[in-house]
Scaffold this active site. Structure first.
Site, PDB file in Angstrom:
ATOM      1  N   PHE A  53       3.137  -1.651 -10.714  1.00  0.00           N
ATOM      2  CA  PHE A  53       2.218  -2.581 -10.069  1.00  0.00           C
ATOM      3  C   PHE A  53       0.989  -1.833  -9.551  1.00  0.00           C
ATOM      4  O   PHE A  53       1.123  -0.858  -8.813  1.00  0.00           O
ATOM      5  CB  PHE A  53       2.949  -3.275  -8.923  1.00  0.00           C
ATOM      6  CG  PHE A  53       2.149  -4.301  -8.178  1.00  0.00           C
ATOM      7  CD1 PHE A  53       1.713  -5.448  -8.812  1.00  0.00           C
ATOM      8  CD2 PHE A  53       1.854  -4.121  -6.827  1.00  0.00           C
ATOM      9  CE1 PHE A  53       0.988  -6.413  -8.113  1.00  0.00           C
ATOM     10  CE2 PHE A  53       1.133  -5.071  -6.113  1.00  0.00           C
ATOM     11  CZ  PHE A  53       0.696  -6.223  -6.773  1.00  0.00           C
ATOM     12  N   SER A  55       8.905   2.068 -11.349  1.00  0.00           N
ATOM     13  CA  SER A  55       8.629   1.174 -10.228  1.00  0.00           C
ATOM     14  C   SER A  55       8.774  -0.303 -10.641  1.00  0.00           C
ATOM     15  O   SER A  55       9.832  -0.707 -11.109  1.00  0.00           O
ATOM     16  CB  SER A  55       7.232   1.478  -9.676  1.00  0.00           C
ATOM     17  OG  SER A  55       7.052   0.887  -8.406  1.00  0.00           O
ATOM     18  N   MET A  56       7.727  -1.121 -10.512  1.00  0.00           N
ATOM     19  CA  MET A  56       7.808  -2.502 -10.997  1.00  0.00           C
ATOM     20  C   MET A  56       8.131  -2.520 -12.480  1.00  0.00           C
ATOM     21  O   MET A  56       8.805  -3.438 -12.969  1.00  0.00           O
ATOM     22  CB  MET A  56       6.505  -3.258 -10.751  1.00  0.00           C
ATOM     23  CG  MET A  56       6.527  -4.684 -11.320  1.00  0.00           C
ATOM     24  SD  MET A  56       4.951  -5.558 -11.260  1.00  0.00           S
ATOM     25  CE  MET A  56       4.071  -4.803 -12.642  1.00  0.00           C
ATOM     26  N   ASP A  86      10.403   9.186  -1.551  1.00  0.00           N
ATOM     27  CA  ASP A  86       9.542   8.208  -2.221  1.00  0.00           C
ATOM     28  C   ASP A  86       8.876   7.386  -1.126  1.00  0.00           C
ATOM     29  O   ASP A  86       9.549   6.737  -0.329  1.00  0.00           O
ATOM     30  CB  ASP A  86      10.401   7.319  -3.134  1.00  0.00           C
ATOM     31  CG  ASP A  86       9.592   6.353  -3.974  1.00  0.00           C
ATOM     32  OD1 ASP A  86       8.536   5.872  -3.502  1.00  0.00           O
ATOM     33  OD2 ASP A  86      10.018   6.045  -5.104  1.00  0.00           O
ATOM     34  N   HIS A 130       7.064   9.219  -5.564  1.00  0.00           N
ATOM     35  CA  HIS A 130       7.252   7.968  -6.297  1.00  0.00           C
ATOM     36  C   HIS A 130       6.863   8.059  -7.777  1.00  0.00           C
ATOM     37  O   HIS A 130       7.627   7.666  -8.660  1.00  0.00           O
ATOM     38  CB  HIS A 130       6.467   6.837  -5.632  1.00  0.00           C
ATOM     39  CG  HIS A 130       6.655   5.510  -6.314  1.00  0.00           C
ATOM     40  ND1 HIS A 130       7.894   4.906  -6.427  1.00  0.00           N
ATOM     41  CD2 HIS A 130       5.772   4.682  -6.950  1.00  0.00           C
ATOM     42  CE1 HIS A 130       7.771   3.764  -7.081  1.00  0.00           C
ATOM     43  NE2 HIS A 130       6.499   3.607  -7.414  1.00  0.00           N
TER      44      HIS A 130
END
Length: 259
Positions: free
Chosen positions: A25, A93-94, A194, A224
């Site tokens: 994202f 992530s997303m 993260d 992250h």
């Protein structure tokens, strides 16, 4: 709007095993480009699309939602399935949540899943304020470049549009409900340090999927965006090994491609 230099989608026509990579994202394909190229160099067919609203300016993301982002990777998965004997999905992530939903919805069409610091929830009090705040404030500060490695930067937006963030929160709720439908082999890599997605998200995903073939790897040296961090090489190697175990032809292709 023109795409930011470096944020372009990436595709490589290789062998009969395909990999779909999904970025995060407010990020772009740049965050996964080295990973995509690593797999391509080893003979795999690779698709790394640019999600709608990303890679241009944050105002464009404000006009999109999770249905748009998911539709893009769903389309890419179907295209890979048309030309490959086996297809794997992966994401950061997303992008990890997108990959997990693809696995849940497409079943046997997906041979395995690789996720790096996958996101499962929008955390903090701000999450509860989103339904109202998005009508009052257009954007908040960005979340890109959470990287421990000096000199490494992620190409992404310096602002988070709140309409899109609200849609993201809805998407995570949808995916969370579908996690029990994920039965494929799963490789999950996560960073204990993260600053965007807490380890609790990985723990919840591991606790809710129905996969019996599960490998969990802790990325001690990275934040992250681990795909651009100190553990990038490990992500590349572990994912290639995981795919090769489930698609034996990859090893043969990798030998010829690597010389």
């Amino acid at each position: 709007m023109p795409v930011l230099p470096g944020a372009e989608p990436y595709r490589h026509d290789g062998g009969e095993v395909g990999v779909l990579l999904c970025h995060g994202f407010t990020g772009s394909p740049q965050s996964l480009r080295p990973w995509a190229e690593y797999l391509a160099e080893r003979g795999l067919t690779v698709s790394l699309p640019l999600l709608p609203g990303h890679g241009t300016r944050w105002e464009d993301l404000q006009l999109t939602g999770w249905h748009d982002w998911y539709a893009e990777v769903d389309r890419e998965l179907r295209a890979l399935g048309d030309r490959c004997a086996q297809v794997f999905v992966a994401g950061l992530s997303m992008g990890g949540a997108l990959a997990l939903r693809l696995a849940a919805k497409h079943g046997e069409a997906v041979s395995g899943v690789v996720v790096v610091n996958p996101a499962n929830k929008v955390h903090g009090l701000s999450a509860y304020a989103l339904p109202v705040a998005r009508h009052l404030v257009r954007a908040t500060k960005g979340i890109t470049s959470d990287i421990a490695k000096e000199g490494s930067t992620e190409l992404g937006y310096d602002r988070v549009p709140l309409h899109a963030a609200h849609s993201l929160r809805s998407f995570f709720s949808v995916v969370d409900g579908e996690l029990p439908q994920v039965t494929q082999p799963l490789l999950l890599l996560h960073s204990p340090q993260d600053h965007v997605v807490p380890p609790a998200d990985s723990a919840r995903i591991l606790g809710r999927v129905s996969s019996t073939d599960v490998t969990e790897i802790v990325l001690e040296q990275s934040y992250h965006v681990a795909t651009l961090d100190h553990d990038a090489d490990r992500i590349h190697e572990e994912s290639h090994s995981f795919i090769g175990r489930l698609a034996p032809s990859v090893g043969k292709e990798g030998t010829s491609a690597g010389g």
